[in-house]
Design a protein around this motif. Sequence first.
Motif: not given
Length: 452
Positions: A102-103, A105, A155, A341-342, A346-347, A358-359
């Motif tokens: 799982l990423g 940010w 991250k 992308c995830g 998973n992001y 989401s991003c």
Amino acid sequence: MVMNAPQRYDEYYFDEVDGFRLVWQPFSVVGLVVLNPESAFLFDLVDGNKSFTEILGLCQKNDKAITQKTVMRILRDLESAQIIYWKQPRRVKIDVQHPKTLGIWMHTTNQCNLRCEYCYIHKTTANMNLERGKQILSKILVNAKEHQFEIVKFKYSGGEVLLRFDEAMELVRFGKDKSQEIGIESQHVFLTNAVLMTLKKAKAIKEAGVRVMVSLDGPEVYHDQVRVFPSGKGSFQYVWRGITYLQLAQVPFNVSITVTEKNVDGIPELVQRLLEEKIPFVFNFFRENCEAGSDLMTVNEHLVSKMKEVYNIIEDNLPPYSMISGLLDRVSFGFPHLNACGVGRNYLVINQKGDLASCQLEINRKIGSIDDSDPIQAMIDGNFMRPKGLTVDQKKPCNVCLWRYVCGGGCPLLTNSIKGRYDLSSPYCEVYRALIPDLLRLEAKRLIRYKF
């Protein structure tokens, strides 16, 4: 088709490289395969109509010394490489397996010491306070375990994370302790412009087991056109000083290069220097956003030309390790995938207040909160793509493209921004199609040079 005859898959990409055969099959989890002349000759005999006995006879006619055992071994190797099959094709169920990682940010601050022309963040004094950060880490680690993730990769970004260095380091320590307590692995990465890096900080980062990604966009004359201080002064010399400190402290790091029309001509020179310094790097292509300057999108033909120069430089300085999945924006050869992308899978992006997005380019588009009972379910439900669950197989003309499972259709936000729809091919589609064969040749040459 002859019963018990080896057969080929429906789709391939072939090329001849330095006397070897490059074979790539889009459904293969093995990836690129390089065949020596003997194996290539045998592969050419496989057509679904020749039995093993017939293939053996043709091989022995070509080479009287070859044995039945050798022919069978080569055929089994070709099967293991997933470029032929015997009874049923081994088609991987793309993206069906639950992802292990799982990423996350972690947007730690809106503050930054630079004013990069393409940045998507509106600069304010807002920061993630330490207690809120710990709440986020704790909640995500527990929630990830509940959703059967094995690894959480945090991250830490901004803004500039080094402006909050002490707090970020404390969050890393807390996250590592908490993940050990819960029984899940955590990884921690700082995304930084490196201007504020010191040797003391680099040594602390090394000791904490943190990886670093440094933004560097060209040799000085090009980098300083897009990555500047509020005064307009260029930042290259300060960034390179920070990189030197990371090298001295032996911190594992790489360089992230964002390619725009303003720096694309300088990318080959930068790559030459990074290769000489043995610094790994990845490429990202500019994505339009409301905070960025104008005229930053590269013309596709210009971009292709400069990237080909880059690949020629890499070919002359090939490292022993694979670079193939970092050399073309969203293109990855690690595993066939249906999306670039995830997002929704998973992001997840978490801002300084604990709001979910989401991003990072959609950081102000709230889909939930860390205070929700199940933030990861909010991530899944908040997928912005329309129709929801859209994959590259549902995009046109992506669904008939040989390369669809390595680019995943490109960045969906960029496609929607430029074309007004998510279900069309990426604005960089022509670039991907022009350069992916070059990437495969580059990887084949590396494998041949280092005796795969």
